[in-house]
Scaffold this motif. Structure first.
Motif, short mmCIF file in Angstrom:
data_model
loop_
_atom_site.label_atom_id
_atom_site.label_comp_id
_atom_site.label_asym_id
_atom_site.label_seq_id
_atom_site.Cartn_x
_atom_site.Cartn_y
_atom_site.Cartn_z
N PHE B 70 0.81 -1.22 0.00
CA PHE B 70 0.00 0.00 0.00
C PHE B 70 0.84 1.27 0.00
O PHE B 70 0.32 2.35 0.20
N ILE B 72 2.97 2.15 2.27
CA ILE B 72 3.05 2.69 3.62
C ILE B 72 4.49 2.57 4.09
O ILE B 72 5.10 1.51 3.96
N PHE B 132 0.02 7.62 7.13
CA PHE B 132 -0.52 6.40 7.74
C PHE B 132 0.15 6.16 9.10
O PHE B 132 -0.50 5.84 10.09
N TYR B 135 -1.23 8.51 11.59
CA TYR B 135 -2.53 8.07 12.08
C TYR B 135 -2.37 6.93 13.08
O TYR B 135 -3.06 6.87 14.10
N LEU B 180 -7.03 8.98 3.19
CA LEU B 180 -7.17 8.05 2.06
C LEU B 180 -7.57 8.79 0.79
O LEU B 180 -7.08 8.49 -0.30
N TYR B 183 -4.63 10.39 -0.63
CA TYR B 183 -3.76 9.33 -1.15
C TYR B 183 -4.20 8.93 -2.57
O TYR B 183 -3.38 8.77 -3.47
N PHE B 184 -5.50 8.85 -2.76
CA PHE B 184 -5.97 8.46 -4.10
C PHE B 184 -5.89 9.61 -5.09
O PHE B 184 -5.66 9.40 -6.27
N HIS B 187 -2.50 9.52 -6.17
CA HIS B 187 -2.29 8.40 -7.09
C HIS B 187 -2.82 8.72 -8.48
O HIS B 187 -2.21 8.42 -9.49
N TYR B 193 1.26 5.14 -5.32
CA TYR B 193 0.56 5.03 -4.05
C TYR B 193 1.54 5.36 -2.94
O TYR B 193 2.50 4.61 -2.72
N PHE B 195 1.93 7.43 1.16
CA PHE B 195 1.44 8.28 2.24
C PHE B 195 2.50 9.29 2.65
O PHE B 195 2.36 9.94 3.67
#
Lengths: 496, 534
Positions: B70, B72, B132, B135, B180, B183-184, B187, B193, B195
């Motif tokens: 992902f 991350i 991420f 968070y 999120l 993030y998209f 992308h 992708y 963070f």
């Protein structure tokens, strides 16, 4: 038309996990007949061999699971089915160990219980590995009927009897509904193969109606609103080990089958919004589940409503998938099912651990101070509650993250906002358990039971909950073994 | 020393893991072990200060893949903004442990383990540069604090603890959605992708979306600050929490909200920040005045201090959203200052509570005679809190007010009234609490500060003086990072018709050069607007 396929021995190997569980169940019945009356047979370990062997069979045939059908189109072997099968077997394995201790505690250890679990598991495996109406129905009945019996297994407990009766009546009704939907599709299209049939039935109102009816039969098994009414009573009344089995294994299979049916159903919906139907079901399911869970004081009922709420989150994956066909949504769903399985089995495990020979302690206020009395169990229960609430660093958080991310990617903003608010709401009732465990003074001294086996299951679940929360790409350090994420992604792509 | 920062962050958690294996009867071992771990963390963070280079880039960076599927990362680093917040956290750490030595005598093991885990969560959140990861640490802070309040708190502890969690989680979950979404969007623009905060800052988000994302981030941070009207969890949490919990909460956790604005919400969504500036300024001013007025009528000392936090944090937000270097550096300075002075106030309230088991103001009076040292410490801290020149509170408040006047004289004027109100309620408290006649028989033979209590308070008081007379070393190091954080916002404003605000600033800047020769490079408004290098 239903062509008679050519069947050879080679058709049986893909069915191996199913056969192991099914034949194993028969063997258990036989053993029960042979040793009748004699106590001391190690039922749980012997039964546990079956899902374990099925897991080995899945692992052995992993590379061969490439989406081929056997017995005509009756059964499909692909990595989606295998993944759901693996989830089912893990859940069954853990539930069997819980059952051993649970039945000892209630003094009702009988061979048929284990045979029924094995039969049900075989039905579950079948259910998730087919897109053919007849074998779907076969799987549905094979998984359901043993569970009806198991729900009412505690004959002297009126709640259990009520649960069995209620689940049976409603379940039979939903099976009939399912069958009716299937019949409508067959009538319109002349085939029982769902993928083929729904392609042929595109645009036909009758096929669409049939599909919706079929879907509602499945949504019943998945315990979603408005087909959820049975869930709290059955979850509360059924023996706790059976509840754990229903909440995890049955749910995994139901969602596996739902995913296949939704995937097959997409050609039907040029103008009728399947996504919208699922959207509303998802929203209602999570909201009703969470709102009702807020006021529960019985831990089994609370977990029942929580399982309804979680079905709502799982449905998000299907909503996104039904509209976009994005496999990532399904991967999220599978990942969530794995997370949900370990944390839920763990939570029920703690409840069973604390039960003594006289009674179970099911009221949340009874848990006052238990976190200090039995620190390890208290900690484990807290981990499961935190995970169910979706707080990092736990599996439950990562599962939610995974499901939400595909929904956000495809612009389902309102759905996600609702889900997120629901998730915040759910924190309240999960924390109530922690409040009781750590922040309340014990009212009376409870007689707590204990059980090494259950303790081990709980420990495994707690470690797994943490592990797949911290490192969702777990296992990737072993060469040749895919990470969980790669695994579910591969499986989702294979879904048909 | 690439791993230095990681060591600082995870040292407390490692100590917690070790302490978990010790049998729970060993109370002394937990106390001393936790203290040793906190002191070690503080010592380990000294090289962060000495090795810190005064520039805007991230330092002590560690970057490694965490969840590759992902994008991350485990990505942490330090700049002038986070440096001092990390140090503040680590200075408070040992003092908090020390302050609990006597106060906490039940469930000692769990108490210190939770404090240590909380410490790692806070440090991690201050240094995380992957959203991420941020968070993750943000949520890791939640549960230890929940348990600290809920298990070791006062009468209404469960209510307060649950309220704290629910407020926080609603905000943070919406923030997760916004993370999120960003993030998209990133992308979609780049095909990557990630963070990574630095990469996401380059994302070009449409204004409409920016506002939504800003609101989602902002809600999470505003709840944490807490910005009026989202503050209602704070008095409950503060009053019910044990002293150690209150100190951590006021000293560090509240800063997490303002830090979030500074590090994430403002640089990531500059256009939205400019759009939302007015409403937030108004809310912060309401918070300043409202907090002060409500503090004035409190009968419980701890509750009074809690409401004073609402008021003081209002200044911090005011400074952050003045969008000039004066306000920003004042705001960051105020975060540190508030951490010290309110932390000390809660410690002092805790000390008196240990002796009398009440916090009602009416139960006290005339303590000054019997408790000269306690009175000295309390008055000293009070003066720091109300912004007496020469102590830490003054610098931050003054800079913030200058910044606010520069942005809008009206806002500045109303905010300045909070200073008067602050002096009023604190000094009134001092009069009723410490002076007057000592006519309550229970207050006759109270013990004055013990050696341990001196050890807790003295470092804070020394720092208050130091920060009051020597702001330069702090401000020097903060400035480049702040300029970088505000560069996008200032760019947005420069491109719009906001230049009048900079003109307004000019007189204040000129005046300020004499007061604070520190930030000479901000005297030129043109430099402020265009000069921030990205």
């Amino acid at each position: 038309m239903l062509a008679i396929p050519e069947i050879g021995w080679s058709d049986l190997t893909p069915l191996l996990p199913f056969l192991i569980l099914c034949v194993g169940g028969l063997v258990l019945v036989l053993i029960d007949a042979l040793i009748r009356g004699r106590a001391g047979f190690p039922w749980a370990p012997v039964t546990a061999l079956l899902p374990a062997a099925a897991l080995v069979a899945y692992a052995a045939r992993w590379g061969d699971a490439v989406g081929e059908t056997v017995f005509g189109t009756m059964f499909i072997e692909d990595s989606f089915g295998s993944t759901v099968g693996v989830l089912i077997c893990i859940a069954t394995l853990l539930a069997v160990f819980l059952s051993g201790s649970y039945l000892d505690k209630v003094g009702r250890t009988r061979g048929e219980y284990y045979a029924l679990i094995a039969f049900s598991a075989s039905g579950l495996v079948l259910f998730a590995s087919t897109t053919e109406l007849l074998s779907l129905f076969l799987g549905l009945e094979l998984l359901s009927i043993p569970v009806y019996v198991l729900s009412g297994y505690l004959r002297k407990n009126p709640l259990s009897l009520e649960a069995g009766m209620k689940y049976f009546l409603l379940g039979a009704f939903s099976s009939a509904v399912f069958l009716f939907g299937g019949a409508l599709i067959y009538v319109t299209t002349g085939t029982t193969d769902l993928v083929e049939g729904l392609r042929l039935g595109a645009g036909s109102p009758l096929a669409q109606l049939g599909f919706l009816i079929l879907l509602s039969g499945l949504l019943f098994k998945a315990a979603t609103v408005p087909f959820h009414m049975w869930t709290p009573d059955v979850y509360q009344g059924a023996p706790t080990a059976v509840t754990a089995f229903m909440a995890t294994a049955v749910k995994a299979a139901a969602f596996g089958a739902l995913a296949r049916v939704v995937a097959a159903g997409s050609p039907l919906w040029d103008n009728i919004p399947l996504t919208q139907v699922l959207w509303w079901v998802a929203v209602l399911t999570m909201t009703v589940g969470n709102l009702a869970a807020l006021t529960q004081t019985n831990v089994k009922r609370m977990l029942a409503y929580s399982s309804i709420a979680h079905a709502g989150y799982l449905l998000i994956g299907l909503v996104v998938f039904s509209q976009t066909g994005d496999h990532d949504a399904l991967s999220g769903m599978l990942y969530y099912l794995l997370a949900y399985t370990v944390m839920n089995i763990g939570a029920f495990g703690v409840v069973i651990y604390w039960a003594n020979h006289e009674r179970e302690h099911l009221e949340i206020p009874q848990y006052a101070g238990l976190g200090w009395r039995t620190p390890a169990l208290g900690l484990a229960m807290s981990v499961f509650m935190i995970s169910l609430a979706g707080i990092p660093p736990t599996a439950g958080f990562f599962g939610k993250y995974y499901i939400f991310r595909s929904a956000i990617e495809h612009g389902f903003h309102s759905l996600i906002i609702i889900a997120v608010l629901n998730s915040a709401l759910s924190v309240y009732y999960y924390l109530r358990v922690m409040v009781a465990l750590y922040m309340r003074k014990p009212v009376a001294t409870l007689e707590l039971g204990r059980s090494t086996v259950v303790g081990a299951v709980v420990a495994v679940c707690a470690v797994a909950t943490f592990w797949i929360g911290f490192a969702p790409d777990a296992f990737s350090f072993v060469p040749g073994v895919p990470s969980i994420v790669e695994w579910v992604q591969g499986a989702a792509i294979a879904a048909r | 020393m690439d791993s230095l920062l990681s060591i600082v962050v995870f040292l407390p958690a490692a100590a917690a893991a070790l302490l978990m294996m010790v049998p729970k009867e060993q109370h002394g071992l937990f106390r001393n072990g936790a203290l040793a771990a906190m002191v070690a963390t503080l010592l380990a963070s000294i090289p962060l200060l000495t090795g810190f280079q005064t520039h805007a880039e991230m330092q002590f960076v560690t970057k490694a893949a965490w969840i590759e599927d992902f994008g991350i990362q485990y990505y942490i680093g330090l700049d002038g903004i986070s440096l001092f917040l990390v140090l503040l956290t680590n200075v408070l750490g040992p003092l908090v442990v020390l302050s609990a030595f006597k106060a906490v005598d039940t469930r000692v093991k769990e108490f210190y383990i939770l404090l240590l885990i909380l410490q790692t969560g806070m440090l991690g959140a201050f240094v995380a540069l992957d959203l991420f990861l941020f968070y993750f640490f943000w949520e890791v802070m939640l549960l230890p604090m929940y348990l600290l309040i809920g298990v070791w708190g006062g009468q209404e502890r469960v209510y307060a603890a649950v309220k704290f969690v629910l407020y926080t989680i609603v905000g943070s979950l919406l923030m997760l959605v916004a993370i999120l979404a960003l993030y998209f969007i990133h992308h979609a623009q780049t095909g990557i992708y990630t963070f990574d905060l630095m990469a996401l800052m380059q994302t070009d988000v449409p204004l409409n979306t920016q506002i939504w994302l800003f609101l989602a981030f902002g809600l999470a941070f505003a709840i944490k600050v807490p910005l009026w009207p989202l503050h209602t969890w704070l008095p409950d949490a503060h009053v019910q929490a044990p002293t150690a919990g209150s100190v951590v909460l006021a000293g560090v956790l509240l800063k997490m909200g303002t830090y979030g604005f500074l590090r994430f919400a403002i640089p990531l969504f500059p256009e939205a920040a400019v759009q939302m500036q007015k409403p937030i300024l108004i809310l912060s001013v309401i918070g300043i005045v409202y907090g002060a007025l409500v503090a004035m009528v409190q009968t419980d000392i701890k509750k009074l201090v809690a409401y004073s936090s609402v008021s003081h944090l209002g200044y911090v937000v005011l400074g952050l959203f003045s969008f000039n270097m004066l306000g920003a550096s004042g705001s960051l300075y105020q975060m540190l200052g508030h951490g010290l002075s309110t932390g000390a106030l809660f410690l002092l309230v805790g000390i008196i509570y240990e002796r009398r088991h009440t916090r009602e103001i009416s139960a006290f009076g005339g303590l000054a005679k019997g408790l000269p040292f306690f009175t000295f410490a309390f008055v000293f801290t009070t003066l720091s809190s109300i912004g007496l020149p020469g102590l830490n509170g003054f610098v931050g408040e003054f800079l913030v007010l200058l910044g606010a006047f520069g942005e809008s004289p009206w806002i500045g004027a109303i905010a300045a009234s909070g200073v008067v109100l602050g002096a009023a309620y604190m000094l009134w408290l001092v009069r009723r609490f410490l002076f007057g006649a000592n006519d309550n028989p229970e207050n006759q033979d109270l013990a004055d500060l013990s050696g341990r209590e001196w050890l807790v308070l003295a470092p804070l008081m020394i720092l208050m003086v130091y920060m009051g007379v020597q702001p330069k070393p702090f401000l020097d190091r903060m400035e480049p990072a702040l300029e970088k954080a505000y560069a996008p916002v200032l760019e947005v404003r420069a491109s719009g018709n906001y230049s009048s605000a900079a003109d307004l600033l000019a007189p204040f800047l000129a005046e300020r050069e004499e007061v604070e020769p520190v930030m000479e490079n901000t005297e030129d408004p043109a430099h402020q607007i265009g000069g921030g290098v990205r």
